[in-house]
Enzyme design. Structure first.
Site, PDB file in Angstrom:
ATOM      1  N   GLU A 214       0.988  -1.042  -0.010  1.00 47.25           N
ATOM      2  CA  GLU A 214       0.186  -0.109   0.097  1.00 47.25           C
ATOM      3  C   GLU A 214       0.790   1.199  -0.036  1.00 47.25           C
ATOM      4  O   GLU A 214       0.340   2.280  -0.708  1.00 47.25           O
ATOM      5  CB  GLU A 214      -0.944   0.019   1.091  1.00 47.25           C
ATOM      6  CG  GLU A 214      -1.905  -1.041   1.062  1.00 47.25           C
ATOM      7  CD  GLU A 214      -2.918  -1.379  -0.141  1.00 47.25           C
ATOM      8  OE1 GLU A 214      -2.955  -0.197  -0.705  1.00 47.25           O
ATOM      9  OE2 GLU A 214      -3.250  -2.383  -0.328  1.00 47.25           O
TER      10      GLU A 214
ATOM     11  N   ASP B   5       3.368  -4.507  -5.490  1.00 47.95           N
ATOM     12  CA  ASP B   5       3.650  -5.979  -5.175  1.00 47.95           C
ATOM     13  C   ASP B   5       5.376  -6.068  -4.982  1.00 47.95           C
ATOM     14  O   ASP B   5       5.702  -6.565  -3.915  1.00 47.95           O
ATOM     15  CB  ASP B   5       3.079  -6.977  -6.063  1.00 47.95           C
ATOM     16  CG  ASP B   5       1.690  -7.528  -5.586  1.00 47.95           C
ATOM     17  OD1 ASP B   5       1.369  -7.074  -4.630  1.00 47.95           O
ATOM     18  OD2 ASP B   5       1.060  -8.266  -6.432  1.00 47.95           O
TER      19      ASP B   5
END
Length: 651
Positions: free
Chosen positions: A500, A563
């Site tokens: 995030e 990611d």
């Protein structure tokens, strides 16, 4: 996981199954999840199981049991807002009463569409229809101005399609004919249940699909929409009004937001509005009216009889691959919990999420930010000026863990009238919600409301507020547990946290400054270097094979950048622990992506989802990290080997 995130949900964790360590060299995902996959069964009323889904199913069972005790009088609450939820839940669960009423509660709602005479009649009633929750081909919304997030702005979006994406309307799409046949059959049955004659239903459905098909050529597809910064196209009110010679768009906008002081409208897809005269005119009104009726009938059916609810879900089940409709009680739970999501979330968080876990996760977030700051300062491909801006943005990043401090004021306005039916209560809540939404244009931007409730298994980054949010529900094993090794937690929730954070610096998030404003803070050379690295990530994933088809690298690039950054930063944090177990780190990373999904769901996600398939999320990102090779002795010739020149490292 991102700002426009997905809802996800069982009790069987992959941790119960042994890891085939000998297989790691060939397929990390199968080495960790293979034994589980052989026996895992997808629930008949769900499209997938494993990972996020298991946690969500467990929460579903827990909360349904709790709320059943409330409804039966075994437990009580002094929370007035939870009591309103329970009243609504009781109405939703009362299928005897819903059966008795049949389609009667929906008749006034549908009649407003049936009575429309022509385009001018619809235009005159459009503000009230909008506030009542009817669909529209010119959907307006009030959101934070992407270039000045202290203020709200009016946005003009495009109508959603019946098929999942405009690409489904192309002649060579293999799935569209079957999906449209299911949709037509579903709607024909709903019209029959609602008391319409077959000829009227057949013509209405055909016209609705004709109108829907006319929208598709003028819209962006999912890949184009993945670059969401291109939604920012400001027009003056006069320019916006010029998009239609048949509708007074300026008058509509000003009436809706209750102000004459409206100077601009941000148009998300200008090509769509440039075609508005072609899409919506007196000649196309019959098709448009049918589209309105079809969409409205399908929407209200979920609040009526059990048969109507089951029929109205046929198309969605065909899209997702779910074999059966949910049982009535479970469907009632979801319907009520969705309406009172933040109320339910706070109940869950206060009862099941402890302060010790909240403090520990908050500490992990701060540690991850610290690691990120060090990595940014040591970055070799950014200039000092851009690095300073990146570090500044990171220093202002907001952190929300567990649950909001208090219930948002809007939910305090939801008062259930137990003398009215379920649908009538829902429509009243819709009016309250939309009146509040359109009435906030001149108010201060509300940065406190969470976009997800605390009982949702997910997380997100909001670029306009520069804030990361981790609801309580995701802070469980295998993502996080005080009983797991620290390295396992870093491979789970640590990588999610850093993921995030990385969204602040993905191909979209990197275009927003420390205040959340859409603003270029990069030097030209740095931006070019970043775009080259992003393209390398696109190329790395583009064309990867799955049983459902090939990956679209451009569609999934933002999530892949997140990611990659998340995993590498979490790895660095894990290595700071004196008891670091890097094998456990990578194994838990693969474990959290253990999912068994229907082929239909996999195909749908390949077409529209900005996340890469779970198998490749687990397998590709470790290949980019040197520690993966040394930890498991991966050598050239092993299937998990990726030549150093082909590894992509951005953050």
């Amino acid at each position: 996981m991102r700002y426009n995130s997905l809802k996800l949900r069982k009790v069987i964790f992959v941790t119960q199954y042994p890891v085939n360590t000998a297989q790691i060299k060939d397929d990390l995902y199968l080495a960790v999840n293979g034994a589980w996959l052989k026996t895992a069964k997808i629930p008949a009323d769900k499209p997938a199981t494993g990972g996020f889904f298991d946690l969500a199913d467990n929460i579903e069972k827990t909360l349904m049991a709790d709320f059943e005790d409330f409804l039966n009088g075994k437990t009580h609450t002094d929370d007035p807002y939870l009591r309103e939820f329970l009243k609504y839940y009781r109405l939703a669960s009362d299928f005897d009463q819903r059966e008795k009423l049949g389609f009667k509660p929906a008749k006034p709602f549908l009649k407003r569409i049936e009575d429309l005479k022509n385009l001018a009649d619809w235009e005159e009633k459009l503000p009230s229809l909008t506030l009542a929750g009817y669909p529209s081909p010119v959907p307006l919304s009030v959101e934070a101005d992407m270039k000045n997030t202290k203020a709200y702005a009016l946005y003009a979006d495009v109508a959603s399609l019946i098929l999942p994406d405009k690409t489904y309307y192309t002649k060579d799409n293999p799935q569209a004919p079957a999906l449209l046949a299911i949709f037509q059959k579903m709607m024909a049955k709903l019209f029959q249940l609602a008391g319409y004659d077959d000829d009227f239903a057949s013509q209405t459905i055909a016209q609705a699909l004709e109108f829907d098909r006319s929208l598709a050529p003028h819209q962006k597809d999912s890949t184009e929409r993945a670059d969401y910064t291109k939604q920012y196209n400001p027009y003056s009110l006069a320019e916006f009004a010029s998009f239609s010679s048949h509708l007074d768009l300026a008058a509509y906008a000003k009436t809706l937001v209750k102000t004459d002081d409206l100077d601009k409208v941000i148009v998300t897809e200008p090509n769509y509005y440039q075609a508005l005269d072609e899409i919506l005119n007196e000649d196309t009104f019959p098709q448009f009216k049918s589209w309105l009726l079809v969409r409205s009938l399908r929407a209200v059916a979920h609040y009526l009889t059990n048969e109507a609810r089951i029929v109205a879900g046929q198309y969605q089940r065909a899209l997702s691959g779910s074999k059966e409709a949910m049982k009535a009680k479970k469907a009632a739970y979801y319907l009520a919990a969705d309406q009172f999501d933040q109320v339910v979330g706070l109940y869950y968080a206060h009862k099941y999420f402890g302060p010790e876990a909240k403090a520990d996760v908050h500490r992990m977030v701060e540690q991850m930010i610290s690691v990120y700051q060090k990595r940014l300062k040591a970055n070799t491909w950014l200039s000092q000026a851009t690095k300073d801006k990146a570090v500044l943005k990171l220093s202002t990043l907001g952190i929300n863990v567990g649950y909001p401090d208090e219930l948002h004021y809007l939910y305090k306005k939801f008062v259930v009238d137990e003398n009215q039916d379920l649908l009538t209560n829902d429509l009243n809540f819709t009016k309250i919600t939309l009146s509040d939404h359109y009435g906030r244009l001149k108010k201060e931007v509300d940065r406190t409301r969470w976009a997800m409730p605390a009982h949702m298994v997910n997380a997100y980054y909001n670029p306009s507020f520069n804030v990361i949010v981790f609801p309580a529900a995701i802070l469980q094993a295998p993502f996080y547990s005080l009983k797991q090794k620290a390295s396992e937690n870093f491979g789970g929730i640590g990588a999610v946290i850093a993921h995030e954070i990385s969204h602040a610096f993905d191909n979209n998030g990197a275009k927003f400054d420390e205040f959340g404003n859409l603003k270029n803070w990069w030097t030209d050379s740095d931006l070019k270097a970043f775009e080259d690295l992003a393209q390398a990530m696109i190329s790395q994933f583009d064309g990867l094979e799955t049983e459902a088809g090939k990956v679209n690298g451009k569609l999934v690039v933002s999530e892949n950048i997140a990611d990659a950054g998340g995993l590498s930063c979490a790895l660095e944090a894990a290595k700071e622990d004196p008891q670091a177990d890097i094998s456990a780190f990578f194994i838990n990373w693969a474990r959290i992506w253990g999912v068994k999904a229907s082929l239909e769901r996999q195909k749908l996600l390949l077409a529209i989802d900005v996340h890469a398939p779970h198998v490749w999320r687990a397998n590709m990102q470790p290949k980019n990290l040197a520690d993966f090779y040394t930890t498991f002795n991966i050598q050239p010739g092993d299937k998990m080997w990726l030549a150093p020149a082909d590894r992509v490292n951005i953050w």
